[in-house]
Design a protein around this motif. Structure first.
Motif, mmCIF file in Angstrom:
data_model
loop_
_atom_site.group_PDB
_atom_site.id
_atom_site.type_symbol
_atom_site.label_atom_id
_atom_site.label_comp_id
_atom_site.label_asym_id
_atom_site.label_seq_id
_atom_site.Cartn_x
_atom_site.Cartn_y
_atom_site.Cartn_z
ATOM 1 N N UNK A 282 44.601 39.992 48.937
ATOM 2 C CA UNK A 282 43.960 38.853 49.598
ATOM 3 C C UNK A 282 44.282 37.536 48.892
ATOM 4 N N UNK A 283 45.035 37.619 47.794
ATOM 5 C CA UNK A 283 45.400 36.416 47.052
ATOM 6 C C UNK A 283 44.308 35.890 46.146
ATOM 7 N N UNK A 284 43.306 36.717 45.872
ATOM 8 C CA UNK A 284 42.190 36.313 45.014
ATOM 9 C C UNK A 284 42.405 36.876 43.618
ATOM 10 N N UNK A 285 43.291 36.254 42.883
ATOM 11 C CA UNK A 285 43.709 36.757 41.574
ATOM 12 C C UNK A 285 42.572 36.762 40.563
ATOM 13 N N UNK A 286 41.724 35.734 40.592
ATOM 14 C CA UNK A 286 40.642 35.650 39.607
ATOM 15 C C UNK A 286 39.654 36.801 39.780
ATOM 16 N N UNK A 287 39.257 37.049 41.048
ATOM 17 C CA UNK A 287 38.339 38.168 41.296
ATOM 18 C C UNK A 287 38.984 39.494 40.920
ATOM 19 N N UNK A 288 40.283 39.634 41.216
ATOM 20 C CA UNK A 288 40.999 40.862 40.856
ATOM 21 C C UNK A 288 40.987 41.062 39.351
ATOM 22 N N UNK A 289 41.248 39.993 38.609
ATOM 23 C CA UNK A 289 41.258 40.077 37.140
ATOM 24 C C UNK A 289 39.876 40.409 36.600
ATOM 25 N N UNK A 290 38.824 39.897 37.257
ATOM 26 C CA UNK A 290 37.457 40.187 36.810
ATOM 27 C C UNK A 290 37.156 41.682 36.925
#
Length: 311
Positions: A282-290
């Motif tokens: 979904x292009x949500x890198x910050x949430x993925x990293x969290x």
């Protein structure tokens, strides 16, 4: 030669001890105990007891990772169960065979075993057995690229366990564990079908349940740590035996809770890892990293004695 009741008492003792060691994750010790028990079953005429021991030997070998040995014992257990006519046990054995084939990545064989188990559970009207087996089948469907079928099966399982959760007498942990599995499988199906928004929604519902189970198990471990029995050095040993028994009971309960804690943690990591993939898509890198960082921290807790119990 020992009298029959003596063999029965010894077999009962070994059976209970083996089960206890198995639940604590002391697999090599459990294996030795069940092997001793198997020798005793050769001396008494009880196919039901022989079935129980052979079945458990299959379970232990599977958890150790000796899958071929596990299958050999499970096939023997199946023959005994079929001869006795115990359909509930036959279905359970088929599910364990399916799990073993799944771990061997022989998905076609796993599917066949799960399908046979499902047919029997449906005949017996065993709702929990049906729901669990449907979850297993949906996992195989996802692994073999049949995500639409996996989605339909996991929906059925979710419906079963959400209904069961409404009954007061039902084991709530069992229903919640299987409800979370169904939600996870649905999320995975949507992800594999490229429908990331739906995947995110169902995976986050699975996360809520698995997070709750994980936190409850962590609380139990911390409570165990607060109640560690203490053996004080005394000149008078009159009361030492009860204290030693308290310590022994504590170690057993602690080992059991550690095993549950690790399992819930691994389930939570599994869902977090999949959510991480969804957020990346979904292009949500910050949430993925969290989510990735949370999964790493949970794995560290599982591996760390300090986080499992306060000494």
């Amino acid at each position: 030669m020992k009298p029959h009741y003596s063999y029965q008492n010894e077999l009962k003792y070994l059976y209970q001890k083996g089960d206890r060691l198995y639940s604590l994750g002391q697999l090599e010790s459990a294996l030795k105990i069940f092997q001793k028990a198997l020798e005793i079953t050769k001396l008494i005429n009880s196919p039901e007891q022989r079935l129980d021991i052979v079945y458990r030997l299959g379970l232990v070998h599977c958890r150790i990772g000796e899958y071929i040995n596990a299958l050999n014992y499970l096939k023997l257990a199946l023959k005994i169960a079929q001869k006795i006519g115990d359909e509930g046990k036959i279905a359970a054995i088929y599910n364990e065979q399916g799990e073993t084939y799944y771990l061997l990545k022989e998905y076609a064989n796993a599917f066949q075993c799960y399908s046979k188990a499902l047919t029997i559970f449906q005949k017996l009207k065993d709702i929990v057995g049906i729901g669990k087996t449907i979850n297993y089948i949906s996992t195989i469907y996802n692994l073999t690229g049949l995500s639409a079928q996996a989605l339909e099966y996991s929906r059925q399982s979710l419906n079963i366990f959400q209904k069961l959760d409404q009954f007061a007498k039902i084991d709530k942990f069992t229903t919640k564990i299987n409800e979370a599995t169904a939600l996870h499988n649905m999320g995975e199906s949507y992800f594999l079908l490229g429908r990331n928004r739906q995947a995110q929604a169902f995976l986050e519902l699975a996360l809520d349940i698995r997070q709750e189970l994980w936190e409850n198990s962590l609380e139990r471990l911390e409570l165990m740590g607060d109640n560690v029995p203490k053996l004080e050095k005394k000149q008078n040993y009159d009361h030492m035996y009860p204290q030693k028994m308290a310590t022994y009971d504590y170690k057993e309960k602690d080992g059991f809770h550690r095993s549950i804690f690790a399992q819930y943690g691994q389930d939570l990591i599994q869902t977090m890892s999949l959510v991480e993939k969804v957020y990346k898509d979904l292009g949500k890198e910050q949430q993925a990293n969290n989510y990735h960082q949370q999964a790493v921290e949970i794995q560290e807790k599982i591996n760390s004695d300090f986080s499992l119990i306060t000494n």
